[in-house]
Design a protein around this motif. Structure first.
Motif, short mmCIF file in Angstrom:
data_model
loop_
_atom_site.label_atom_id
_atom_site.label_comp_id
_atom_site.label_asym_id
_atom_site.label_seq_id
_atom_site.Cartn_x
_atom_site.Cartn_y
_atom_site.Cartn_z
N LEU A 100 49.00 45.43 34.32
CA LEU A 100 47.62 45.53 34.77
C LEU A 100 46.89 44.19 34.78
O LEU A 100 45.88 44.04 35.46
N GLN A 101 47.37 43.23 34.01
CA GLN A 101 46.76 41.91 33.99
C GLN A 101 47.25 41.04 35.14
O GLN A 101 46.73 39.95 35.36
N GLY A 102 48.24 41.54 35.88
CA GLY A 102 48.77 40.79 37.01
C GLY A 102 47.78 40.75 38.17
O GLY A 102 46.80 41.49 38.20
N PRO A 103 48.04 39.86 39.11
CA PRO A 103 47.13 39.75 40.25
C PRO A 103 47.19 41.00 41.13
O PRO A 103 48.20 41.68 41.21
N GLY A 104 46.08 41.30 41.73
CA GLY A 104 46.06 42.39 42.70
C GLY A 104 45.60 43.73 42.15
O GLY A 104 45.45 44.68 42.92
N TYR A 105 45.40 43.88 40.85
CA TYR A 105 44.93 45.15 40.30
C TYR A 105 43.42 45.16 40.16
O TYR A 105 42.82 44.21 39.66
N LYS A 106 42.81 46.23 40.61
CA LYS A 106 41.37 46.44 40.46
C LYS A 106 41.21 47.64 39.52
O LYS A 106 41.74 48.72 39.79
N LEU A 107 40.47 47.45 38.42
CA LEU A 107 40.27 48.51 37.45
C LEU A 107 38.87 49.07 37.57
O LEU A 107 37.91 48.30 37.67
#
Length: 149
Positions: A34-41
């Motif tokens: 989830l800390q990788g690029p491309g994830y929106k929380l």
């Protein structure tokens, strides 16, 4: 690790895949993902509401992870869906134990979509930040990923 003495055939061939799912679905692996690029929380609301389940949704271009939280705001249920449907899975974490300042689940249930059976993992002991070496991940002298029998 314990397995049936009669583990053979398709069950034995599935074992490396099962170990991979157990490794990939641990909380530290999920957090790193989830800390990788491309994830929106996004959260369903900014503050916990009495009687309502809190949840977080993490979305990337091809994947959606729905995270249901327990009353202490720890991950309890995860539903990972992919746009292709391959790799979709339901994961349940429970029996959290405290180790230092952190909590970790002693029980995981992993149920891949499209499979009749899932995996139940129960840890007898949880040690966070142990000094592990590559040799600690070998059974009978073979790396876990190469085990087929």
């Amino acid at each position: 690790f314990k397995a049936s003495k009669n583990l053979n055939g398709e069950d034995a061939l599935q074992l490396p895949t099962d170990f991979g799912m157990i490794r990939d679905d641990q909380l530290p692996a999920l957090i790193a993902r989830l800390q990788g690029p491309g994830y929106k929380l996004t959260a369903n609301h900014p503050d916990p509401l009495p009687g309502e389940e809190d949840s977080i949704v993490a979305e990337s271009g091809t994947e959606k992870i729905s995270i249901g939280l327990d009353s202490d705001l720890r991950p309890q249920r995860l539903k990972i869906t992919t746009s292709a449907g391959i790799g979709s899975v339901l994961i349940t974490y429970s029996d959290y134990v405290q180790n230092g300042n952190a909590f970790y689940p002693k029980t995981m249930l992993i149920k891949p979509d499209g499979q009749q059976q899932g995996i139940e993992v129960r840890f007898d002991k949880v040690e966070l930040n142990p000094n592990l070496k590559d040799t600690d991940y070998r059974l009978r002298g073979k790396p876990i990923l190469e085990l087929e029998n």
